[in-house]
Design an enzyme around this catalytic site. Sequence first.
Site, PDB file in Angstrom:
ATOM      1  N   GLY A 192     -19.677  -9.862 -25.686  1.00 54.36           N
ATOM      2  CA  GLY A 192     -20.697 -10.229 -24.713  1.00 54.36           C
ATOM      3  C   GLY A 192     -20.033 -10.959 -23.565  1.00 54.36           C
ATOM      4  O   GLY A 192     -19.284 -11.919 -23.780  1.00 54.36           O
TER       5      GLY A 192
ATOM      6  N   ASP B 252     -22.028  -6.234 -18.497  1.00 53.35           N
ATOM      7  CA  ASP B 252     -20.698  -6.837 -18.487  1.00 53.35           C
ATOM      8  C   ASP B 252     -20.126  -6.940 -17.080  1.00 53.35           C
ATOM      9  O   ASP B 252     -19.202  -7.727 -16.855  1.00 53.35           O
ATOM     10  CB  ASP B 252     -19.757  -6.026 -19.370  1.00 53.35           C
ATOM     11  CG  ASP B 252     -20.057  -6.246 -20.838  1.00 53.35           C
ATOM     12  OD1 ASP B 252     -19.307  -6.986 -21.485  1.00 53.35           O
ATOM     13  OD2 ASP B 252     -21.060  -5.693 -21.336  1.00 53.35           O
TER      14      ASP B 252
END
Length: 345
Positions: A47, A237
């Site tokens: 993440g 991202d």
Amino acid sequence: MKVETLRWSDGVLEMIDQRVLPATFIYLSYDSAAAVAEGIRSMVVRGAPAIGVAAAYGVALEALRLLSVTDESFQRGMNEGFNTLAQSRPTAVNLFWALARMKQVWQSVSNESNRQVAMCLLAEAHEIFAEDIRINRALGSHGAELLRDGAHVLTHCNAGALATAGHGTALGVIRSAVEAGKKISVIADETRPFLQGARLTAWEMVQEKIPVTLITDNMAGYMMSRGEVDAVVVGTDRVAANGDVANKIGTYMVAVLAQRHHIPFYVACPLSTIDMSITSGVDIPIEERHADEVKGFRDFHWAAQGVQIRNPSFDITPAELVTALITEKGVIHQPDAGKLRTLFS
């Protein structure tokens, strides 16, 4: 989310090993930049925001590790630490954002003692950690207003507390909506091949008793066609300067399906995930991971021996498919280059 994805404890960084959730819940300890880089590379932590926080602590850990060396060795070791962390994963821009911020702090106190440098870097890592939670809370509040009471929200991959320092981005929006009193139910894509939706998103929602239904990735269109999805909320991202979005592989398909069925497609992200140096999604580097992740899961392989395998970890969703970006500064509808420039001006 009461569980801390990352935590500083007795001079080391501890991170939940997300590779073994939900079957096993353990923390692993890290005491150097190289160790943290390996934790990022092997997806102990994943993440974009969480990777950035971990990298910041990796820099601080390296400074602490080098306390007793000469100034020349300290300089050399720190540069090596930065480089090692930078090479851990290519797509998540928060990694490079955090490293740049830590390097700026290092340079600002470079004339101080090694111990003073290390203390300043550790303080900055703590601030990046705390700031991430504040930002997630802010964007969660903005995003919660977009979800109606009773909404069925589909999400892809895991953009929750486990992908951040806490609260989450996409799941932060859902958490904030629930905290505001709305009844929200989640539809979690399984997210092949690493199963972040099945293992992590579903686990987070179950822990907090937020209704969640797990589906395989190829069921999303069926659910949408039957009117069972009211909105899609995902994380990212990296966002390019024109609003193109890089997120976990499969996100692009979900966005296309959402447009086909007139369902809003929202992307929740902190400003640190928007990379104004990248003109469009075409220029975002896409990580290719090991074939074993597609062959099967962990030690069990189901693919035919000898078959060729591709394993891109991310795909690009064009800005025209994004209904809005949800940031700590507010909601940017139909994002484009002009709107993003204004956001940073």
